[in-house]
Design an enzyme around this catalytic site. Structure first.
Site, PDB file in Angstrom:
ATOM      1  N   ASP A 115      78.220  57.678  32.906  1.00  0.00           N
ATOM      2  CA  ASP A 115      78.287  59.145  32.798  1.00  0.00           C
ATOM      3  C   ASP A 115      77.954  59.638  31.395  1.00  0.00           C
ATOM      4  O   ASP A 115      77.462  60.746  31.218  1.00  0.00           O
ATOM      5  CB  ASP A 115      79.704  59.656  33.086  1.00  0.00           C
ATOM      6  N   TYR A 150      64.571  59.637  34.070  1.00  0.00           N
ATOM      7  CA  TYR A 150      63.865  60.612  34.912  1.00  0.00           C
ATOM      8  C   TYR A 150      62.410  60.763  34.479  1.00  0.00           C
ATOM      9  O   TYR A 150      61.477  60.379  35.180  1.00  0.00           O
ATOM     10  CB  TYR A 150      64.549  61.985  34.814  1.00  0.00           C
ATOM     11  N   ARG A 184      77.845  73.462  36.325  1.00  0.00           N
ATOM     12  CA  ARG A 184      76.756  72.477  36.325  1.00  0.00           C
ATOM     13  C   ARG A 184      76.485  72.045  34.890  1.00  0.00           C
ATOM     14  O   ARG A 184      76.061  72.830  34.039  1.00  0.00           O
ATOM     15  CB  ARG A 184      75.511  73.099  36.939  1.00  0.00           C
TER      16      ARG A 184
HETATM   17  N1  BES Z   1      71.552  61.267  41.577  1.00  0.00           N
HETATM   18  C1  BES Z   1      71.388  62.328  40.655  1.00  0.00           C
HETATM   19  C2  BES Z   1      72.670  62.804  40.049  1.00  0.00           C
HETATM   20  C3  BES Z   1      73.404  61.746  39.267  1.00  0.00           C
HETATM   21  C4  BES Z   1      72.727  60.824  38.478  1.00  0.00           C
HETATM   22  C5  BES Z   1      74.781  61.697  39.320  1.00  0.00           C
HETATM   23  C6  BES Z   1      73.432  59.851  37.776  1.00  0.00           C
HETATM   24  C7  BES Z   1      75.486  60.741  38.618  1.00  0.00           C
HETATM   25  C8  BES Z   1      74.810  59.810  37.849  1.00  0.00           C
HETATM   26  C9  BES Z   1      70.652  63.508  41.285  1.00  0.00           C
HETATM   27  O1  BES Z   1      69.659  63.129  42.172  1.00  0.00           O
HETATM   28  C10 BES Z   1      69.939  64.208  40.177  1.00  0.00           C
HETATM   29  O2  BES Z   1      69.109  63.597  39.573  1.00  0.00           O
HETATM   30  N2  BES Z   1      70.256  65.460  39.944  1.00  0.00           N
HETATM   31  C11 BES Z   1      69.571  66.247  38.956  1.00  0.00           C
HETATM   32  C12 BES Z   1      68.424  66.932  39.644  1.00  0.00           C
HETATM   33  C13 BES Z   1      67.296  67.342  38.798  1.00  0.00           C
HETATM   34  C14 BES Z   1      66.698  66.260  37.989  1.00  0.00           C
HETATM   35  C15 BES Z   1      66.230  67.964  39.681  1.00  0.00           C
HETATM   36  C16 BES Z   1      70.557  67.247  38.406  1.00  0.00           C
HETATM   37  O3  BES Z   1      71.678  67.301  38.926  1.00  0.00           O
HETATM   38  O4  BES Z   1      70.257  67.935  37.459  1.00  0.00           O
HETATM   39 ZN    ZN Z   2      68.065  62.186  41.081  1.00  0.00          ZN
END
Ligand code: BES
Ligand code: ZN
Length: 629
Positions: free
Chosen positions: A402, A410, A584
């Site tokens: 976390d 990404y 968020r």
């Molecule tokens: N799987 C992730 C969220 C996540 C990643 C939770 C790692 C805990 C640990 C989700 O798919 C994600 O990437 N969300 C992004 C979306 C954005 C890149 C479009 C977000 O929440 O910002």
């Molecule tokens: Zn993701």
């Protein structure tokens, strides 16, 4: 359902687990990684105490009751396991802040030891297995502070009448509401029965029946094996609205129509993705709109992505989030990262797919704008992060995943795939991805296994176009390799020009022709302003464009970042509301960070945080409390 057939035939009975799955039959993965000599054992999950190599849990039966008055989930988890060796006599599962009441098998009490808790990873629960049988039942209750559960009072919901609950398991929080082997390389099928107050509906990352009777008892089945971080539950005053044949949305009544309209292209996205990357393997694809405290933009819980309401902008400008969570159905949920070190296999592939989906549905210009914005975010992170945190296959030993959240897995991951695409050609690369999803379907794989597969496929086919050294550089070295693809967008040239004209005094803000600008052009306009602007300049922008009152949460975020950096007071009421009403992390954390840099800013942040805290998710509290203390 016929689409499912090829996937189901490839489901292994159980997944081979740590330590160190082998990349080929002779070489242990730990030695196979030429570029990595840091002693990390590829495939070892440093974030789970569980012992799947000895005893593997393959199925979960859950029976839980949600007590909203006490903020507690209680009931039982029955784990079906397979011993990997005849001698194996202990099952180790992960827990965190769970109150364990009993462990039984075949109606008899079993001995167990709950080890002392690690502050980040929770406590190992070691269960002495009986000689015979393959199931144990753990009776337990969660703590009101469970890191993976948020309990909301009615006032924290849109409807204000009913409470709400949702879970968020990724990365290591499933263990705070289910005792299980909380590692992405352990996959389980599951059945669940959830008891709720009668007025409320429960939904899960499983087969949901929108027409189910609202009677306070809900049954779920998830027939495909999923890693623990994809087990999810939400309970609230939810209604369902279909968007297409296989897609629909669950939301509180007040948000339902707006959400269905905003995300109306979900079905087309699903079809376009299938066309390019192979059949969707999960039956239905629905969305669940959460209250604004949801700490992420979205979470790819299988069959039911969890979505922040902050992207309901009224103009579909922020729907790349949906493309992203949908894409995870292939990259992440079908082919899963084996450890959190390998997160880029989930997020980098998904980000690459997101861009491709956006291009297919909304065209080249939109995709290019989004790619440039993503690239700029990446550059910012690279400038800010220590070298080791810029590596795709990151070393997370001793760290909580976390705390290491960034754009590296990404956008850098996506850029790497973009380079592969450009080198071998789009069609060939699409074919490669399609095969990759099929080859590793329902498996959890390490970075090394991906590299081995790449060597056997693309590299073998196109030896003159790709080279291993470059690939190692992408995966194991910090920064962006020289001559990497760099996204550009013609639509941004006029924005650069407009900003330039305004900054030089050639044009006043009201004289800039912004009538046709898209949200992405606005974001680019704001994100590339010089760091320092005068109050007069800020007031001019604000008067001309109403930025402080923007209802687009991304534009508001970019503007508020500028406002905080320049201490532009007229935006501070909005800033306060923003921080108190949105949880968020991606939107609020940079604001808290920026505020914390000055004493006045920090005092303001403390006030907002104190008011917001009762409504924030545990992850949002943890990520931001350092800025206000
Ligand atoms: N799987 C992730 C969220 C996540 C990643 C939770 C790692 C805990 C640990 C989700 O798919 C994600 O990437 N969300 C992004 C979306 C954005 C890149 C479009 C977000 O929440 O910002
Ligand atoms: Zn993701």
């Amino acid at each position: 359902m016929k689409n499912l057939a090829w996937l189901l035939t490839t489901i292994p009975l159980f997944t081979a687990c740590s330590p160190a799955p082998e990349t080929d039959s002779s070489v242990p993965a730990a030695e196979a990684t030429a570029a990595d000599n840091s002693g990390i054992q590829a495939g070892v999950d440093y974030h789970s105490f569980s012992n799947p190599a000895e005893v593997t849990v393959t199925h979960l039966d859950l029976d839980l009751t949600a007590d909203f008055a006490a903020s507690v989930l209680s009931g039982s988890a029955t784990l079906t396991y397979q011993k990997q060796t005849a001698q194996a006599d202990t099952l180790i599962v992960d827990t965190r802040d769970l109150n364990i009441q009993s462990v039984t098998a075949n109606g008899e009490t079993l001995d167990y030891q709950l080890q002392p808790a690690d502050p980040e990873l929770g406590a190992a629960l070691e269960i002495d297995l009986p000689e015979r049988g393959n199931k144990v039942t753990i009776e337990y209750a969660t703590s009101p502070q469970a890191s993976g559960v948020q309990w909301l009072t009615p006032s924290q919901t849109a409807g204000k009448e009913h409470p709400f609950l949702f879970t968020q398991a990724q990365a290591v929080h499933a263990r705070s509401f289910i005792p299980l082997q909380d590692s992405p390389q352990v996959r389980v099928t599951y059945n669940a029965t959830i008891h709720t107050p009668e007025a409320l509906l429960a939904v899960m990352s499983a087969a949901n029946d929108p027409d189910t009777e609202r009677d306070g008892e809900y049954d779920f089945t998830m027939p495909q094996p999923v890693p623990s971080y994809l087990i999810a539950l939400a309970i609230g005053d939810l209604q369902f609205k279909p968007m297409g044949e296989r897609t629909g949305v669950y939301a509180e009544p007040a948000l339902l129509d707006a959400a269905a309209e905003e995300f109306a292209d979900t079905e087309s996205m699903l079809e376009a993705t299938e066309e390019t990357y192979g059949p969707y393997g999960w039956d239905r694809y629905d969305l669940l709109i959460l209250p604004p405290s949801f700490p992420f933009g979205g979470m790819e819980n299988p069959r039911l992505s969890f979505i922040t309401p902050t992207v309901i902008a009224g103009d579909k400008s922020l729907v790349s989030l949906i493309a992203h969570e949908l894409a995870h159905s292939w990259s992440g949920n079908t082919v899963t990262n084996a450890t959190w070190r390998d997160l880029w296999l989930n997020e980098g592939f998904t980000t690459y797919l997101t861009y491709r989906i956006m291009e297919m549905i909304y065209g080249h210009d939109r995709y290019r704008m989004e790619a440039v914005l993503g690239y700029q975010d990446l550059q910012e992170d690279i400038a800010a992060l220590p070298a080791n945190d810029q590596i795709l296959a990151i070393d997370l030993r001793g760290r909580n995943p976390d705390d290491v959240f960034s754009d590296i897995p990404y956008e850098k991951g996506a850029l790497f795939l973009r380079e592969l695409e450009q080198k071998v050609g789009r069609e060939n690369f699409d074919q490669f991805l399609l095969n990759y999803f099929k080859h590793f379907a329902f498996k959890s794989i390490t970075t090394d296994e991906f590299i081995a597969y790449l060597n056997d496929t693309l590299l073998a086919e196109y030896p003159d176009k790709l080279d291993s050294e470059r690939i190692d550089q992408w995966i194991f070295k910090p920064g962006i390799p020289a001559d990497a693809p760099m996204p550009t967008s013609d639509a941004f040239s006029i924005v650069d020009q407009a900003r330039q004209d305004w900054l030089s005094g050639e044009k006043s803000a009201t004289n800039i022709d912004t009538a046709q600008w898209t949200v992405h052009q606005w974001l680019y306009f704001l994100n590339n302003m010089p760091e320092e602007l005068s109050d007069k300049q800020l007031a001019e922008l604000d008067d001309a464009f109403g930025l402080t009152t923007s209802s687009n949460n991304e534009i508001a975020h970019s503007w508020l970042m500028i406002a905080v950096h320049n201490e532009y007071q007229p935006a501070y009421d909005r800033l306060y509301d923003y921080l108190v009403s949105i949880g968020r992390n991606k939107l609020v954390k940079p604001l808290y960070r920026e505020l914390s840099k000055t004493p006045q800013g920090k005092a303001f942040a403390q006030k907002a945080f104190a008011e917001a805290k009762p409504g924030y998710h545990p992850l949002t509290i943890k990520a931001n409390e350092g800025f206000v203390n």
